[in-house]
Structure formats: structure tokens, C-alpha cells
Design a protein around this motif. Sequence first.
Motif, PDB file in Angstrom:
ATOM      1  N   CYS A   7       0.802  -1.230   0.000  1.00  0.00           N
ATOM      2  CA  CYS A   7       0.000   0.000   0.000  1.00  0.00           C
ATOM      3  C   CYS A   7       0.835   1.281   0.000  1.00  0.00           C
ATOM      4  CB  CYS A   7      -0.953  -0.001   1.195  1.00  0.00           C
ATOM      5  SG  CYS A   7      -0.125   0.175   2.790  1.00  0.00           S
ATOM      6  N   GLY A   8       2.147   1.176   0.206  1.00  0.00           N
ATOM      7  CA  GLY A   8       3.017   2.353   0.189  1.00  0.00           C
ATOM      8  C   GLY A   8       3.142   3.071   1.511  1.00  0.00           C
ATOM      9  N   GLU A   9       2.510   2.571   2.561  1.00  0.00           N
ATOM     10  CA  GLU A   9       2.585   3.198   3.883  1.00  0.00           C
ATOM     11  C   GLU A   9       4.022   3.141   4.404  1.00  0.00           C
ATOM     12  OE1 GLU A   9       1.041   4.768   7.646  1.00  0.00           O
ATOM     13  OE2 GLU A   9       0.394   4.832   5.563  1.00  0.00           O
ATOM     14  N   VAL A  10       4.550   4.298   4.849  1.00  0.00           N
ATOM     15  CA  VAL A  10       5.887   4.374   5.428  1.00  0.00           C
ATOM     16  C   VAL A  10       5.735   4.453   6.945  1.00  0.00           C
ATOM     17  CG1 VAL A  10       8.019   5.721   5.571  1.00  0.00           C
ATOM     18  CG2 VAL A  10       6.834   5.486   3.386  1.00  0.00           C
ATOM     19  N   SER A  11       6.525   3.656   7.650  1.00  0.00           N
ATOM     20  CA  SER A  11       6.443   3.617   9.111  1.00  0.00           C
ATOM     21  C   SER A  11       6.710   4.998   9.705  1.00  0.00           C
ATOM     22  CB  SER A  11       7.444   2.607   9.662  1.00  0.00           C
ATOM     23  OG  SER A  11       8.737   2.901   9.185  1.00  0.00           O
ATOM     24  N   GLU A  12       6.036   5.285  10.807  1.00  0.00           N
ATOM     25  CA  GLU A  12       6.197   6.580  11.481  1.00  0.00           C
ATOM     26  C   GLU A  12       7.441   6.594  12.362  1.00  0.00           C
ATOM     27  OE1 GLU A  12       2.613   7.286  13.664  1.00  0.00           O
ATOM     28  OE2 GLU A  12       1.362   7.197  11.879  1.00  0.00           O
ATOM     29  N   LYS A  13       7.845   5.429  12.831  1.00  0.00           N
ATOM     30  CA  LYS A  13       8.980   5.317  13.752  1.00  0.00           C
ATOM     31  C   LYS A  13      10.068   4.467  13.111  1.00  0.00           C
ATOM     32  CE  LYS A  13       6.060   5.578  17.842  1.00  0.00           C
ATOM     33  NZ  LYS A  13       5.613   4.891  19.047  1.00  0.00           N
ATOM     34  N   TRP A  14      11.280   4.650  13.602  1.00  0.00           N
ATOM     35  CA  TRP A  14      12.397   3.829  13.145  1.00  0.00           C
ATOM     36  C   TRP A  14      12.224   2.401  13.639  1.00  0.00           C
ATOM     37  CZ3 TRP A  14      15.641   5.639   9.643  1.00  0.00           C
ATOM     38  CH2 TRP A  14      15.816   7.023   9.536  1.00  0.00           C
ATOM     39  N   GLN A  15      12.526   1.437  12.802  1.00  0.00           N
ATOM     40  CA  GLN A  15      12.597   0.046  13.208  1.00  0.00           C
ATOM     41  C   GLN A  15      14.055  -0.379  13.073  1.00  0.00           C
ATOM     42  OE1 GLN A  15      10.473   0.715  10.497  1.00  0.00           O
ATOM     43  NE2 GLN A  15       8.518   0.701  11.498  1.00  0.00           N
ATOM     44  N   TYR A  16      14.523  -1.148  14.017  1.00  0.00           N
ATOM     45  CA  TYR A  16      15.920  -1.545  14.014  1.00  0.00           C
ATOM     46  C   TYR A  16      16.026  -3.046  13.808  1.00  0.00           C
ATOM     47  CZ  TYR A  16      16.445   3.168  15.553  1.00  0.00           C
ATOM     48  OH  TYR A  16      16.383   4.534  15.604  1.00  0.00           O
ATOM     49  N   LEU A  17      16.893  -3.422  12.892  1.00  0.00           N
ATOM     50  CA  LEU A  17      17.122  -4.830  12.593  1.00  0.00           C
ATOM     51  C   LEU A  17      18.429  -5.253  13.230  1.00  0.00           C
ATOM     52  CD1 LEU A  17      16.322  -4.798   8.768  1.00  0.00           C
ATOM     53  CD2 LEU A  17      14.771  -5.329  10.635  1.00  0.00           C
ATOM     54  N   ARG A  18      18.403  -6.416  13.865  1.00  0.00           N
ATOM     55  CA  ARG A  18      19.616  -6.982  14.443  1.00  0.00           C
ATOM     56  C   ARG A  18      19.749  -8.407  13.936  1.00  0.00           C
ATOM     57  NH1 ARG A  18      19.502  -6.615  20.664  1.00  0.00           N
ATOM     58  NH2 ARG A  18      17.790  -8.024  20.254  1.00  0.00           N
ATOM     59  N   LEU A  19      20.946  -8.796  13.590  1.00  0.00           N
ATOM     60  CA  LEU A  19      21.211 -10.114  13.034  1.00  0.00           C
ATOM     61  C   LEU A  19      20.725 -11.223  13.963  1.00  0.00           C
ATOM     62  CD1 LEU A  19      22.461 -11.631  10.674  1.00  0.00           C
ATOM     63  CD2 LEU A  19      24.663 -11.499  11.837  1.00  0.00           C
ATOM     64  N   MET A  20      20.802 -10.985  15.264  1.00  0.00           N
ATOM     65  CA  MET A  20      20.435 -12.034  16.221  1.00  0.00           C
ATOM     66  C   MET A  20      18.917 -12.184  16.404  1.00  0.00           C
ATOM     67  SD  MET A  20      21.379  -9.190  18.840  1.00  0.00           S
ATOM     68  CE  MET A  20      22.999  -9.226  18.435  1.00  0.00           C
ATOM     69  N   ASP A  21      18.125 -11.280  15.849  1.00  0.00           N
ATOM     70  CA  ASP A  21      16.669 -11.357  15.999  1.00  0.00           C
ATOM     71  C   ASP A  21      16.061 -12.294  14.967  1.00  0.00           C
ATOM     72  OD1 ASP A  21      16.803  -9.544  18.071  1.00  0.00           O
ATOM     73  OD2 ASP A  21      16.240  -7.824  16.841  1.00  0.00           O
ATOM     74  N   SER A  22      15.008 -12.983  15.385  1.00  0.00           N
ATOM     75  CA  SER A  22      14.303 -13.894  14.487  1.00  0.00           C
ATOM     76  C   SER A  22      12.853 -13.986  14.938  1.00  0.00           C
ATOM     77  CB  SER A  22      14.955 -15.279  14.523  1.00  0.00           C
ATOM     78  OG  SER A  22      14.298 -16.153  13.640  1.00  0.00           O
ATOM     79  N   ALA A  23      11.944 -13.865  13.975  1.00  0.00           N
ATOM     80  CA  ALA A  23      10.512 -13.958  14.263  1.00  0.00           C
ATOM     81  C   ALA A  23       9.901 -14.968  13.292  1.00  0.00           C
ATOM     82  CB  ALA A  23       9.851 -12.591  14.110  1.00  0.00           C
ATOM     83  N   PRO A  24       8.952 -15.774  13.763  1.00  0.00           N
ATOM     84  CA  PRO A  24       8.345 -16.776  12.876  1.00  0.00           C
ATOM     85  C   PRO A  24       7.423 -16.134  11.840  1.00  0.00           C
ATOM     86  CG  PRO A  24       7.255 -16.794  15.013  1.00  0.00           C
ATOM     87  CD  PRO A  24       8.401 -15.832  15.124  1.00  0.00           C
ATOM     88  N   LEU A  25       7.437 -16.698  10.639  1.00  0.00           N
ATOM     89  CA  LEU A  25       6.517 -16.270   9.589  1.00  0.00           C
ATOM     90  C   LEU A  25       5.192 -16.988   9.766  1.00  0.00           C
ATOM     91  CD1 LEU A  25       8.981 -16.412   6.574  1.00  0.00           C
ATOM     92  CD2 LEU A  25       8.012 -14.347   7.583  1.00  0.00           C
ATOM     93  N   LYS A  26       4.114 -16.337   9.370  1.00  0.00           N
ATOM     94  CA  LYS A  26       2.771 -16.909   9.481  1.00  0.00           C
ATOM     95  C   LYS A  26       2.698 -18.222   8.685  1.00  0.00           C
ATOM     96  CE  LYS A  26      -1.537 -15.129   8.019  1.00  0.00           C
ATOM     97  NZ  LYS A  26      -2.277 -13.918   7.713  1.00  0.00           N
ATOM     98  N   GLY A  27       2.032 -19.199   9.246  1.00  0.00           N
ATOM     99  CA  GLY A  27       1.849 -20.475   8.559  1.00  0.00           C
ATOM    100  C   GLY A  27       3.046 -21.400   8.652  1.00  0.00           C
ATOM    101  N   GLY A  28       3.981 -21.106   9.553  1.00  0.00           N
ATOM    102  CA  GLY A  28       5.129 -21.986   9.746  1.00  0.00           C
ATOM    103  C   GLY A  28       6.071 -22.044   8.556  1.00  0.00           C
ATOM    104  N   ARG A  29       6.176 -20.959   7.803  1.00  0.00           N
ATOM    105  CA  ARG A  29       7.015 -20.947   6.600  1.00  0.00           C
ATOM    106  C   ARG A  29       8.444 -20.516   6.884  1.00  0.00           C
ATOM    107  NH1 ARG A  29       3.482 -16.764   3.471  1.00  0.00           N
ATOM    108  NH2 ARG A  29       4.675 -15.706   5.039  1.00  0.00           N
ATOM    109  N   GLY A  30       8.897 -20.665   8.079  1.00  0.00           N
ATOM    110  CA  GLY A  30      10.258 -20.261   8.426  1.00  0.00           C
ATOM    111  C   GLY A  30      10.260 -19.037   9.307  1.00  0.00           C
ATOM    112  N   SER A  31      11.331 -18.247   9.210  1.00  0.00           N
ATOM    113  CA  SER A  31      11.460 -17.061  10.057  1.00  0.00           C
ATOM    114  C   SER A  31      12.177 -15.961   9.290  1.00  0.00           C
ATOM    115  CB  SER A  31      12.230 -17.413  11.331  1.00  0.00           C
ATOM    116  OG  SER A  31      13.549 -17.816  11.000  1.00  0.00           O
ATOM    117  N   ALA A  32      12.138 -14.765   9.854  1.00  0.00           N
ATOM    118  CA  ALA A  32      12.812 -13.602   9.277  1.00  0.00           C
ATOM    119  C   ALA A  32      13.310 -12.724  10.416  1.00  0.00           C
ATOM    120  CB  ALA A  32      11.848 -12.819   8.388  1.00  0.00           C
ATOM    121  N   THR A  33      14.209 -11.816  10.096  1.00  0.00           N
ATOM    122  CA  THR A  33      14.738 -10.908  11.108  1.00  0.00           C
ATOM    123  C   THR A  33      13.625 -10.063  11.702  1.00  0.00           C
ATOM    124  OG1 THR A  33      16.818 -10.826   9.871  1.00  0.00           O
ATOM    125  CG2 THR A  33      16.475  -9.130  11.532  1.00  0.00           C
ATOM    126  N   MET A  34      12.697  -9.604  10.868  1.00  0.00           N
ATOM    127  CA  MET A  34      11.555  -8.832  11.351  1.00  0.00           C
ATOM    128  C   MET A  34      10.307  -9.222  10.566  1.00  0.00           C
ATOM    129  SD  MET A  34      10.782  -4.734  11.203  1.00  0.00           S
ATOM    130  CE  MET A  34      11.747  -4.286  12.627  1.00  0.00           C
TER     131      MET A  34
END
Length: 131
Positions: A7-34
Motif C-alpha cells: 500500500c506504500g505506507e511508510v512507518s512513522e517510527k524507526w525500526q531496528y534490525l539486528r542479526l540475532m533477531d528472528s521472528a516466525p513467519l505466518k503459517g510456519g514458513r520459516g522465520s525472518a529478522t523482522m
Amino acid sequence: MLKCANCGEVSEKWQYLRLMDSAPLKGGRGSATMVQKCKLCSRENSIDILSQTIKPYNAEDSEKFKTIVEFECRGLEPVDFQPQAGFAAEGAESGTPFNDINLLEKDWNDYDEKTKESVGIYEVTHKFVKC
């Protein structure tokens, strides 16, 4: 800052990515940093740091753009970058380690005791390139 590719929406706040972070993807399709849901269109999007692509930026790279990391973007597009703490450097001639460098001000300087010289990182800039 990240933009929703749907949709082109730009976040209002900064998001920070860290190599050590991991979150599950919906439907058990693996994970991503964010993984995040867009506030506007509710689409689940993700961005992953590709750890094998991380490269150092050395003195010989000075004043040139160099790819230092690649991301796998699924629905999120980085549009701006604000460096923070956690960077490290090594004296080019002395090998002196400088740890936990904060680049929030886009400049950093210190003193290398071994070479008796001032050292620094100045005018940090960035650009994103789509692959």
C-alpha cells in the motif's frame, strides 16, 4: 524506515534490525529478522538480513558506496537508514580494536594510542539498491 510494498505506507517510527533477531513467519514458513503487520492494509510483511552477505567497509573503500549487507524483502522496502551503536572498527595500521561505536551523529572519532593519531569515521551516507 520501512515502506509497505503493498500500500506504500511508510512507518512513522524507526525500526531496528539486528542479526540475532528472528521472528516466525505466518503459517510456519520459516522465520525472518523482522515480521510486522502493516498498520494501513494489515498485510504481514517481512525483512531478513542475509548474514552471508555482510562485508566490512575498509579504509580503501573510503568515499565510495559499497554493498555491506543484503536483505531479503517480502513486502517491506527499506527507504531510510539511521545508524546507531554497535559498530566496530580496527586501526588500519595498528590493528587497534574500537568497539561499540555509535554512529547516530554520522561521525565518530577517537585516538589510537599505538600510532599516536586521531582516527574516525565521518559523514556516513547510505543508499539502497534493489537487486
